[in-house]
Design a protein around this motif. Structure first.
Motif, PDB file in Angstrom:
ATOM      1  N   LEU A   5       0.835  -1.214   0.000  1.00  0.00           N
ATOM      2  CA  LEU A   5       0.000   0.000   0.000  1.00  0.00           C
ATOM      3  C   LEU A   5       0.868   1.262   0.000  1.00  0.00           C
ATOM      4  CD1 LEU A   5      -2.871  -0.964   2.480  1.00  0.00           C
ATOM      5  CD2 LEU A   5      -2.745  -1.356   0.015  1.00  0.00           C
ATOM      6  N   VAL A   6       1.805   1.360   0.928  1.00  0.00           N
ATOM      7  CA  VAL A   6       2.698   2.524   0.978  1.00  0.00           C
ATOM      8  C   VAL A   6       3.891   2.360   0.048  1.00  0.00           C
ATOM      9  CG1 VAL A   6       2.046   3.165   3.329  1.00  0.00           C
ATOM     10  CG2 VAL A   6       3.935   1.559   2.958  1.00  0.00           C
ATOM     11  N   SER A   7       4.104   1.122  -0.429  1.00  0.00           N
ATOM     12  CA  SER A   7       5.290   0.847  -1.239  1.00  0.00           C
ATOM     13  C   SER A   7       5.078  -0.401  -2.084  1.00  0.00           C
ATOM     14  CB  SER A   7       6.517   0.654  -0.334  1.00  0.00           C
ATOM     15  OG  SER A   7       6.340  -0.480   0.511  1.00  0.00           O
ATOM     16  N   GLU A   8       5.968  -0.573  -3.055  1.00  0.00           N
ATOM     17  CA  GLU A   8       6.019  -1.777  -3.878  1.00  0.00           C
ATOM     18  C   GLU A   8       7.383  -2.416  -3.651  1.00  0.00           C
ATOM     19  OE1 GLU A   8       3.862  -1.018  -7.940  1.00  0.00           O
ATOM     20  OE2 GLU A   8       4.923   0.825  -7.354  1.00  0.00           O
ATOM     21  N   ALA A   9       7.394  -3.742  -3.412  1.00  0.00           N
ATOM     22  CA  ALA A   9       8.621  -4.372  -2.960  1.00  0.00           C
ATOM     23  C   ALA A   9       8.906  -5.701  -3.654  1.00  0.00           C
ATOM     24  CB  ALA A   9       8.560  -4.590  -1.449  1.00  0.00           C
ATOM     25  N   ILE A  10      10.202  -5.957  -3.858  1.00  0.00           N
ATOM     26  CA  ILE A  10      10.711  -7.216  -4.386  1.00  0.00           C
ATOM     27  C   ILE A  10      11.632  -7.811  -3.322  1.00  0.00           C
ATOM     28  CG2 ILE A  10      11.988  -8.322  -6.263  1.00  0.00           C
ATOM     29  CD1 ILE A  10       9.463  -6.833  -7.190  1.00  0.00           C
ATOM     30  N   TYR A  11      11.579  -9.137  -3.143  1.00  0.00           N
ATOM     31  CA  TYR A  11      12.381  -9.782  -2.103  1.00  0.00           C
ATOM     32  C   TYR A  11      13.308 -10.837  -2.693  1.00  0.00           C
ATOM     33  CZ  TYR A  11       9.177  -7.512   1.110  1.00  0.00           C
ATOM     34  OH  TYR A  11       8.456  -6.562   1.796  1.00  0.00           O
ATOM     35  N   LEU A  12      14.519 -10.878  -2.157  1.00  0.00           N
ATOM     36  CA  LEU A  12      15.519 -11.855  -2.553  1.00  0.00           C
ATOM     37  C   LEU A  12      16.521 -11.995  -1.423  1.00  0.00           C
ATOM     38  CD1 LEU A  12      18.117 -10.225  -4.956  1.00  0.00           C
ATOM     39  CD2 LEU A  12      16.200  -8.923  -4.031  1.00  0.00           C
ATOM     40  N   ALA A  13      17.572 -12.767  -1.633  1.00  0.00           N
ATOM     41  CA  ALA A  13      18.622 -12.921  -0.630  1.00  0.00           C
ATOM     42  C   ALA A  13      19.973 -12.944  -1.316  1.00  0.00           C
ATOM     43  CB  ALA A  13      18.422 -14.215   0.170  1.00  0.00           C
ATOM     44  N   ASP A  14      21.012 -12.539  -0.575  1.00  0.00           N
ATOM     45  CA  ASP A  14      22.362 -12.588  -1.139  1.00  0.00           C
ATOM     46  C   ASP A  14      22.885 -14.026  -1.053  1.00  0.00           C
ATOM     47  OD1 ASP A  14      23.387 -13.061   1.409  1.00  0.00           O
ATOM     48  OD2 ASP A  14      24.388 -11.114   1.607  1.00  0.00           O
ATOM     49  N   PRO A  15      24.091 -14.305  -1.544  1.00  0.00           N
ATOM     50  CA  PRO A  15      24.577 -15.691  -1.578  1.00  0.00           C
ATOM     51  C   PRO A  15      24.654 -16.377  -0.216  1.00  0.00           C
ATOM     52  CG  PRO A  15      25.883 -14.335  -3.053  1.00  0.00           C
ATOM     53  CD  PRO A  15      25.001 -13.401  -2.291  1.00  0.00           C
ATOM     54  N   ASP A  16      24.718 -15.599   0.866  1.00  0.00           N
ATOM     55  CA  ASP A  16      24.762 -16.182   2.205  1.00  0.00           C
ATOM     56  C   ASP A  16      23.384 -16.271   2.853  1.00  0.00           C
ATOM     57  OD1 ASP A  16      27.560 -16.803   2.981  1.00  0.00           O
ATOM     58  OD2 ASP A  16      27.884 -14.714   2.432  1.00  0.00           O
ATOM     59  N   GLY A  17      22.339 -15.835   2.137  1.00  0.00           N
ATOM     60  CA  GLY A  17      21.000 -15.897   2.691  1.00  0.00           C
ATOM     61  C   GLY A  17      20.559 -14.656   3.431  1.00  0.00           C
ATOM     62  N   ASN A  18      21.385 -13.608   3.434  1.00  0.00           N
ATOM     63  CA  ASN A  18      20.966 -12.346   4.043  1.00  0.00           C
ATOM     64  C   ASN A  18      19.815 -11.754   3.228  1.00  0.00           C
ATOM     65  OD1 ASN A  18      23.013 -11.980   6.210  1.00  0.00           O
ATOM     66  ND2 ASN A  18      24.448 -11.933   4.486  1.00  0.00           N
ATOM     67  N   GLY A  19      18.694 -11.486   3.886  1.00  0.00           N
ATOM     68  CA  GLY A  19      17.515 -11.012   3.192  1.00  0.00           C
ATOM     69  C   GLY A  19      17.656  -9.594   2.664  1.00  0.00           C
ATOM     70  N   ILE A  20      17.083  -9.350   1.497  1.00  0.00           N
ATOM     71  CA  ILE A  20      17.131  -8.033   0.853  1.00  0.00           C
ATOM     72  C   ILE A  20      15.753  -7.689   0.321  1.00  0.00           C
ATOM     73  CG2 ILE A  20      18.150  -6.652  -1.008  1.00  0.00           C
ATOM     74  CD1 ILE A  20      20.557  -8.606  -0.927  1.00  0.00           C
ATOM     75  N   GLU A  21      15.316  -6.481   0.601  1.00  0.00           N
ATOM     76  CA  GLU A  21      14.095  -5.936   0.010  1.00  0.00           C
ATOM     77  C   GLU A  21      14.496  -4.787  -0.901  1.00  0.00           C
ATOM     78  OE1 GLU A  21      10.072  -3.375   1.247  1.00  0.00           O
ATOM     79  OE2 GLU A  21      11.160  -4.491   2.785  1.00  0.00           O
ATOM     80  N   LEU A  22      13.976  -4.783  -2.121  1.00  0.00           N
ATOM     81  CA  LEU A  22      14.155  -3.680  -3.061  1.00  0.00           C
ATOM     82  C   LEU A  22      12.790  -3.020  -3.191  1.00  0.00           C
ATOM     83  CD1 LEU A  22      16.045  -5.685  -5.854  1.00  0.00           C
ATOM     84  CD2 LEU A  22      17.046  -4.541  -3.856  1.00  0.00           C
ATOM     85  N   TYR A  23      12.690  -1.732  -2.897  1.00  0.00           N
ATOM     86  CA  TYR A  23      11.348  -1.136  -2.896  1.00  0.00           C
ATOM     87  C   TYR A  23      11.335   0.319  -3.325  1.00  0.00           C
ATOM     88  CZ  TYR A  23      11.838   1.406   1.662  1.00  0.00           C
ATOM     89  OH  TYR A  23      12.190   2.270   2.687  1.00  0.00           O
ATOM     90  N   VAL A  24      10.150   0.756  -3.672  1.00  0.00           N
ATOM     91  CA  VAL A  24       9.917   2.161  -3.998  1.00  0.00           C
ATOM     92  C   VAL A  24       8.675   2.601  -3.241  1.00  0.00           C
ATOM     93  CG1 VAL A  24       8.530   1.611  -6.062  1.00  0.00           C
ATOM     94  CG2 VAL A  24       9.676   3.851  -5.874  1.00  0.00           C
ATOM     95  N   ASP A  25       8.723   3.799  -2.699  1.00  0.00           N
ATOM     96  CA  ASP A  25       7.572   4.326  -1.961  1.00  0.00           C
ATOM     97  C   ASP A  25       6.521   4.891  -2.904  1.00  0.00           C
ATOM     98  OD1 ASP A  25       8.300   3.782   0.671  1.00  0.00           O
ATOM     99  OD2 ASP A  25       9.490   5.626   0.848  1.00  0.00           O
TER     100      ASP A  25
END
Length: 282
Positions: A107-127
């Motif tokens: 609602l406030v943003s649009e987001a894509i989720y993935l992880a780096d090679p070690d499994g650290n979570g990453i969100e890519l988003y725009v407000d």
């Protein structure tokens, strides 16, 4: 409204422990478009604008993989300046067939989720524009809905994705904690206000009316122990205060509640109730 910058309190740097520095650098450069500002044998500092360090990667001698059932990082969230920039990055990830973990309309943003090679979570988003956010007193309405990925990708340009926009920043950090109530009290002392809560398992906090600079959850970590010092995952993150006066007031609040801060060469650090290390910066 300005939610990030030198006149606000926000998260502006994250330090990660990784298993293989060269492999991590390759991912953050080639898949996400960071540039390496400087590098030593075991450490690399990543930037988007060639000046400010957003992420530090540190190779540790550990065979213990990242545990998703301990306290620590849930995800880093990179805030893009426009839908076009997010669409360009998403298209690049799809073209290079990098595995994604999900996509959501909050609602406030649009987001894509993935992880780096070690499994650290990453969100890519725009407000989304702030005038479209639904606010009720001090609460900002958020949800986890299906994202119209095709509509987002329609915004991409034809120029191949090479690097992140220099305006891409750390938008927020989302943490796995052992106890929501303890974490809530602690982060309020650091100057953050409650914006939204999902039952008794997740809480979102911010300054200046943003939807969140800090996310906290116990979905996989209720009453959990922290990671070991040499274990893969979060080493620390930095909260930037707008001035020394604000930082001193926060440190005084912590002292009043018998929470120790450590000071070395005017660099203050503190640990939250789940043992996450925080640098208090200006």
């Amino acid at each position: 409204m300005l939610f990030h910058g030198t006149h606000t309190t926000n998260v502006n740097h994250i330090h990660l422990k990784v298993s293989q520095l060269s492999k991590s650098i390759s991912f953050y450069k080639e898949k996400l478009g960071f540039n390496v500002l400087k590098q030593t044998k075991h450490i690399a500092h990543l930037s988007t604008n060639g000046k400010d360090i957003l992420i530090t990667l540190e190779e540790v001698e550990s065979t213990i993989p990242l545990s998703h059932n301990k306290t620590g990082l849930y995800h880093i969230a990179l805030l893009f300046p426009s839908r076009k920039e997010l669409a360009n990055c998403l298209n690049h990830l799809l073209l290079t067939k990098y595995p994604l973990q999900g996509a959501s309309d909050h609602l406030v943003s649009e987001a894509i989720y993935l992880a780096d090679p070690d499994g650290n979570g990453i969100e890519l988003y725009v407000d989304r524009p702030t005038d479209t956010w639904t606010k009720n007193n001090n609460t900002i309405e958020m949800a986890t809905n299906h994202l119209d990925v095709q509509d987002l990708l329609a915004q991409k340009c034809d120029i191949p994705f090479i690097k992140l926009s220099p305006e891409t920043i750390i938008g927020h950090i989302h943490l796995q904690v052992a106890n929501i109530a303890d974490s809530e009290r602690f982060y309020q002392l650091l100057g953050f206000n409650i914006v939204n809560r999902y039952g008794n398992q997740a809480l979102f906090m911010s300054t200046g009316g943003y939807h969140h600079h800090i996310g906290l959850n116990t979905w996989h970590s209720k009453d959990a122990s922290p990671s070991n010092a040499d274990e893969i995952g979060l080493k620390s993150f930095t909260i930037m205060y707008p001035n020394e006066e604000t930082r001193k007031a926060v440190i005084a609040q912590l002292k009043m509640h018998n929470i120790n801060t450590h000071n070395q060469d005017s660099n203050y650090t503190v640990k939250d109730p789940s043992d996450n290390l925080i640098l208090l910066s200006i």
